[in-house]
Design a protein around this motif. Structure first.
Motif, PDB file in Angstrom:
ATOM      1  N   GLU A   1     -15.153 -55.775  27.985  1.00  0.00           N
ATOM      2  CA  GLU A   1     -14.326 -54.850  27.219  1.00  0.00           C
ATOM      3  C   GLU A   1     -12.932 -54.719  27.831  1.00  0.00           C
ATOM      4  O   GLU A   1     -11.925 -54.747  27.116  1.00  0.00           O
ATOM      5  CB  GLU A   1     -14.997 -53.475  27.151  1.00  0.00           C
ATOM      6  N   LEU A   2     -12.865 -54.602  29.144  1.00  0.00           N
ATOM      7  CA  LEU A   2     -11.550 -54.468  29.779  1.00  0.00           C
ATOM      8  C   LEU A   2     -10.735 -55.748  29.614  1.00  0.00           C
ATOM      9  O   LEU A   2      -9.553 -55.704  29.255  1.00  0.00           O
ATOM     10  CB  LEU A   2     -11.713 -54.122  31.259  1.00  0.00           C
TER      11      LEU A   2
ATOM     12  N   GLN B   1      -9.496 -56.007  26.088  1.00  0.00           N
ATOM     13  CA  GLN B   1      -8.386 -55.098  25.824  1.00  0.00           C
ATOM     14  C   GLN B   1      -7.079 -55.661  26.377  1.00  0.00           C
ATOM     15  O   GLN B   1      -6.026 -55.550  25.744  1.00  0.00           O
ATOM     16  CB  GLN B   1      -8.670 -53.720  26.431  1.00  0.00           C
TER      17      GLN B   1
ATOM     18  N   LYS C   1      -9.025 -46.434  28.487  1.00  0.00           N
ATOM     19  CA  LYS C   1     -10.440 -46.068  28.383  1.00  0.00           C
ATOM     20  C   LYS C   1     -11.330 -47.174  28.935  1.00  0.00           C
ATOM     21  O   LYS C   1     -12.294 -46.906  29.671  1.00  0.00           O
ATOM     22  CB  LYS C   1     -10.801 -45.790  26.917  1.00  0.00           C
ATOM     23  N   ALA C   2     -11.009 -48.423  28.595  1.00  0.00           N
ATOM     24  CA  ALA C   2     -11.791 -49.559  29.093  1.00  0.00           C
ATOM     25  C   ALA C   2     -11.687 -49.658  30.611  1.00  0.00           C
ATOM     26  O   ALA C   2     -12.675 -49.970  31.292  1.00  0.00           O
ATOM     27  CB  ALA C   2     -11.313 -50.852  28.439  1.00  0.00           C
ATOM     28  N   HIS C   3     -10.506 -49.386  31.135  1.00  0.00           N
ATOM     29  CA  HIS C   3     -10.320 -49.412  32.592  1.00  0.00           C
ATOM     30  C   HIS C   3     -11.154 -48.325  33.265  1.00  0.00           C
ATOM     31  O   HIS C   3     -11.819 -48.571  34.280  1.00  0.00           O
ATOM     32  CB  HIS C   3      -8.835 -49.225  32.921  1.00  0.00           C
TER      33      HIS C   3
ATOM     34  N   GLU D   1     -13.910 -46.919  32.168  1.00  0.00           N
ATOM     35  CA  GLU D   1     -15.328 -47.276  32.080  1.00  0.00           C
ATOM     36  C   GLU D   1     -15.676 -48.378  33.079  1.00  0.00           C
ATOM     37  O   GLU D   1     -16.742 -48.346  33.713  1.00  0.00           O
ATOM     38  CB  GLU D   1     -15.661 -47.731  30.658  1.00  0.00           C
TER      39      GLU D   1
ATOM     40  N   SER E   1     -18.700 -53.714  30.409  1.00  0.00           N
ATOM     41  CA  SER E   1     -17.448 -53.084  30.838  1.00  0.00           C
ATOM     42  C   SER E   1     -16.423 -54.136  31.258  1.00  0.00           C
ATOM     43  O   SER E   1     -15.221 -53.970  31.018  1.00  0.00           O
ATOM     44  CB  SER E   1     -17.706 -52.098  31.983  1.00  0.00           C
TER      45      SER E   1
END
Length: 252
Positions: free
Chosen positions: A120-121, A124, A84-86, A88, A117
């Protein structure tokens, strides 16, 4: 006879499987690739926008995104949160390509959205990075990530007035600026075994680190500490060279 042939085939399949497994990149290499190409992708976007949407930078961006996408798909531990992070992150990159070429063409919240973003990535991915006993002794395989992250900070300052650091994570590289990361990298690069390759690496890093230390990231003035013009193309080129050489060293 059938059992003999069957046994031989199973043995061959087992050997092929072991050979394939031996050729798989280590988890550290996969994590390294994920983080390095996250930073390189955003750097290519910033170069593309900042240098007038040249085809060379557009091609580099697509190459970086493809490498990142392949790394996410190949990583066996990738979960929904990482994917999901990827997704976004790629969305924000594509948004950045779609906006007009001038800084005023960017929505006023785009810097925040892009920064979020990115953080976040990387966060993660960091979940899967093994803890280091000594935070001042960065493992060799993690050095390229720090180099590219510093380049991301520099290009962000040069092109879009800066990207937001994870200030709430001062113990992690995501919350650290050049005043912390450059000395740590210099120390680790100085500790590498002497060789012709290391000598070239140190020379290039010495040149790059001076530009990074000139970033003046604690200031909101938008100018370098020395007052000299920004040099994002040179910084990106040298950062890729340094991180690339460190990646090769860490894989040997």
């Amino acid at each position: 006879m059938f059992d003999v042939v069957r046994g031989f085939m199973l043995c061959c399949f087992g050997l092929f499987a072991l050979a394939a497994q031996a050729n798989l990149p280590s988890e550290e290499l996969q994590l390294q690739t994920l983080q390095v190409y996250t930073c390189r992708s955003i750097n290519s976007l910033l170069l593309l926008r900042g240098e007038g949407f040249q085809e060379t930078h557009a091609a580099q961006l697509e190459k970086d995104l493809a490498t990142l996408d392949g790394a996410v798909k190949a990583y066996a531990k990738a979960d929904d949160a990482l994917r999901k992070a990827h997704t976004e992150f790629v969305t924000q990159i594509r948004n950045g390509v779609s906006y007009g070429p001038k800084e005023e063409d960017l929505p006023w919240r785009y810097n925040q959205d892009l920064s979020r973003s990115l953080r976040e990535l990387l966060n993660q991915i960091e979940r899967f990075v093994p803890a280091t006993a000594d935070t001042n002794q960065i493992p060799l395989w993690e050095l390229p990530v720090r180099v590219e992250y510093l380049a991301t900070q520099y290009l962000g300052r040069a092109y879009i007035s800066g990207l937001e650091l994870a200030r709430e994570q001062p113990q992690e590289y995501l919350g650290q600026d050049e005043s912390v990361l450059v000395p740590l990298l210099t120390q680790r690069i100085d500790q590498l075994p002497d060789s012709d390759a290391t000598k070239k690496l140190r020379t290039r890093w010495e040149y790059l680190s001076k530009a990074l230390l000139d970033m003046n990231s604690k200031s909101n003035s938008g100018v370098s500490a020395s007052g000299r013009p920004w040099a994002p193309i040179i910084v990106d080129r040298n950062a890729r060279a340094v991180s690339g050489q460190l990646m090769l060293m860490s894989q040997q």
